[in-house]
Structure formats: C-alpha cells, structure tokens
Enzyme design. Structure first.
Site, mmCIF file in Angstrom:
data_model
loop_
_atom_site.group_PDB
_atom_site.id
_atom_site.type_symbol
_atom_site.label_atom_id
_atom_site.label_comp_id
_atom_site.label_asym_id
_atom_site.label_seq_id
_atom_site.Cartn_x
_atom_site.Cartn_y
_atom_site.Cartn_z
ATOM 1 N N GLY A 19 13.038 -0.869 2.011
ATOM 2 C CA GLY A 19 13.453 -0.429 0.702
ATOM 3 C C GLY A 19 12.883 -1.468 -0.413
ATOM 4 N N SER A 20 12.345 -3.433 -0.246
ATOM 5 C CA SER A 20 12.008 -4.319 -0.588
ATOM 6 C C SER A 20 11.455 -4.348 -1.891
ATOM 7 C CB SER A 20 11.955 -5.405 0.095
ATOM 8 O OG SER A 20 11.053 -5.342 0.851
ATOM 9 N N ASN A 21 10.598 -3.442 -1.648
ATOM 10 C CA ASN A 21 9.806 -3.761 -2.583
ATOM 11 C C ASN A 21 9.783 -1.808 -3.521
ATOM 12 O OD1 ASN A 21 6.813 -4.519 -2.538
ATOM 13 N ND2 ASN A 21 7.220 -4.185 -0.112
ATOM 14 N N MET A 41 6.479 5.523 5.627
ATOM 15 C CA MET A 41 5.944 5.523 6.626
ATOM 16 C C MET A 41 5.316 7.149 7.465
ATOM 17 S SD MET A 41 5.738 2.310 7.223
ATOM 18 C CE MET A 41 5.635 2.527 9.153
ATOM 19 N N ARG A 42 4.205 7.498 6.369
ATOM 20 C CA ARG A 42 3.787 9.158 6.165
ATOM 21 C C ARG A 42 2.175 8.723 5.684
ATOM 22 N NH1 ARG A 42 5.545 12.857 10.065
ATOM 23 N NH2 ARG A 42 4.269 14.682 8.418
ATOM 24 N N ASN A 49 0.006 2.942 -3.229
ATOM 25 C CA ASN A 49 0.372 2.187 -2.164
ATOM 26 C C ASN A 49 0.304 0.845 -1.484
ATOM 27 O OD1 ASN A 49 1.449 2.269 1.006
ATOM 28 N ND2 ASN A 49 -0.057 1.899 1.731
ATOM 29 N N GLU A 89 4.095 -9.531 -2.543
ATOM 30 C CA GLU A 89 4.137 -8.062 -2.443
ATOM 31 C C GLU A 89 4.795 -7.204 -3.907
ATOM 32 O OE1 GLU A 89 5.041 -4.873 0.679
ATOM 33 O OE2 GLU A 89 4.119 -7.130 2.373
ATOM 34 N N ASP A 126 -5.113 3.857 3.881
ATOM 35 C CA ASP A 126 -5.694 2.244 3.836
ATOM 36 C C ASP A 126 -7.043 2.116 2.871
ATOM 37 O OD1 ASP A 126 -2.881 2.063 3.903
ATOM 38 O OD2 ASP A 126 -3.316 1.532 6.099
ATOM 39 N N HIS A 137 -0.348 -2.557 0.565
ATOM 40 C CA HIS A 137 -0.189 -2.667 1.910
ATOM 41 C C HIS A 137 -0.509 -4.573 2.358
ATOM 42 C CE1 HIS A 137 -2.060 -1.923 6.200
ATOM 43 N NE2 HIS A 137 -2.621 -2.758 5.906
HETATM 44 C C1 GRF Z 1 5.740 -3.648 2.989
HETATM 45 O O1 GRF Z 1 5.139 -4.750 3.872
HETATM 46 C C2 GRF Z 1 4.794 -2.629 2.917
HETATM 47 O O2 GRF Z 1 3.210 -3.507 2.683
HETATM 48 C C3 GRF Z 1 4.534 -1.970 3.381
HETATM 49 O O3 GRF Z 1 5.832 -1.149 4.196
HETATM 50 C C4 GRF Z 1 6.386 -2.760 4.446
HETATM 51 C C5 GRF Z 1 7.961 -1.843 4.167
HETATM 52 O O4 GRF Z 1 8.795 -3.169 3.271
HETATM 53 N N1 GRF Z 1 3.754 -0.100 3.588
HETATM 54 P P1 GRF Z 1 9.924 -3.025 2.182
HETATM 55 O O5 GRF Z 1 10.196 -1.209 2.673
HETATM 56 O O6 GRF Z 1 9.648 -2.483 0.827
HETATM 57 O O7 GRF Z 1 11.004 -3.554 2.433
#
Ligand code: GRF
Length: 210
Positions: A15-17, A93-94, A110, A177, A148, A112
C-alpha cells in the site's frame, strides 16, 4: 467535464501507492478524497495505512465468491454505495473483469512499474533487468480488459544503473511511482481529456497550470 472526486483505492499488499495518494491529498497536491480502501487480502499492510488515515477500509476476498464476475459485481456495488467516481488500483493483484470495467467506464486507473507496453504482468522490474534494458520506468494507464494494455495517462522513465538488481531498480521506480500516481489522478479528475482510439489526449490547460 470534471470527474467525481471520491476515490476508491483497491490494494492487495504493502500500500505504498495508497500512502502516496493519502499524502498528496493531505498536502493539497491532490484535490480528492478517498471514500474507501478495498483489499482482497486481510493481511494487506495497506489496510493499516487506511486505518491510520481514518479512511474506511474493507476486505473483500475473491475466495468468498464463485466467479470473477460475482466478485467484480460485489466490488462495483461496494464502490457505488460509497459514491466513488474514480477507482485507483494500487498493487491490486487481481485481473479486473468486464463487470467492474463496465461499471466504471474509463474511470479505473492502474499503476505499473515499467514503461508499457514493455514488460506487462508480474515482476516487471525483474523482466527489465533480465532483458537488459537501459531505461525502464512507470506507467499510469486506464484499465481495459487487456492486461496492462489500456490508454496511457502518464509515463516516467527511470534509468537502469550498472549493477542494478530487480530489487534496487524496483526501489527507484517506486519513488517515481509515488510522484506519478497522484499527478495522474489529479489529471483525470480535472477533466478536459479525451480518448482518441487507444490514445489518451490530455487537456492543454493541465500543462499550462502545472
Ligand atoms: C507497485 O510497484 C505497483 O506499480 C504495482 O504493484 C506495486 C504495489 O506496491 N502495480 P504498493 O502496494 O503500492 O506499495
């Protein structure tokens, strides 16, 4: 037309994003609110980030549903109930199916960790290292039924350094990101953009006000 600014963020892990979106909202760089965080896994660390920020979070496990369509319908229902206008996949991841895509047409983003269309799917950073590319990066795109493969909103390059491993490259890509995702979300919410076939055409005004 501006897009409804209530976000629904879908996660599966770290969940860092998600955190980058939370922080961008808190500091005023992103004019939005997060209505709900949904995880398909109950052990996702991102759930704790949502709680710490006072955001409603729910776990919706795909294992509790008989088919992808049923699961996607349930996701769409939870998001709609909370008045979500834009869905942000953040390490979810789905594969997203047509039920969700049709519920939020051109309203699912999304992120990537490669410059698509290079290295789609899993382990994009390792794919980049194994291939020997000198530049990789980040792509934020609208989600379509093609994995993607949807219209590209923002891309940011990241140099591959001699001696880089998949892990060290992933770390530098992740920093990029965290800058790119809030920017892309802001761009989508601002409106004025359009799709020309598979091309995302940004509003001119967006660049003028940057
Ligand atoms: C990130 O590298 C994103 O680009 C990919 O999965 C990873 C998720 O990282 N789709 P986080 O859970 O947001 O830290």
């Amino acid at each position: 037309m501006p897009v409804n600014r209530r976000l629904g963020v879908l996660i599966s892990g770290r969940g860092s994003n998600l955190q980058a979106l939370i922080d961008a909202i808190a500091t005023g760089r992103l004019d939005a609110s997060i209505a709900v965080v949904i995880s398909n896994r109950n052990d996702a660390a991102g759930l704790e980030r949502a709680r710490a920020a006072g955001i409603e979070s729910i776990v919706l496990s795909h294992r509790d549903f008989g088919s992808r369509d049923e699961y996607d319908r349930a996701l769409a229902r939870e998001l709609r109930t909370r008045g979500v206008g834009l869905v942000c996949l953040a390490g979810f991841m789905r594969l997203v199916g047509t039920e969700l895509i049709e519920a939020f047409p051109s309203r699912i983003l999304n992120i990537h960790p490669s410059l698509l269309p290079a290295f789609p799917g899993l382990d994009a950073q390792k794919q980049a290292i194994d291939h020997g590319v000198k530049v990789s990066g980040v792509t934020v795109h609208l989600v379509t039924a093609e994995l993607d493969g949807g219209p590209i909103v923002i891309q940011r390059p990241v140099q591959v350094m001699p001696g880089d491993t998949a892990e060290s490259l992933a770390e530098r890509i992740l920093e990029e990101e965290h800058r790119a995702y809030p920017e892309a979300v802001q761009m989508i919410l601002k409106g004025g953009w359009r799709l020309d076939g598979r091309r995302f055409v940004a509003a001119r005004a967006f660049f003028i006000t940057l």
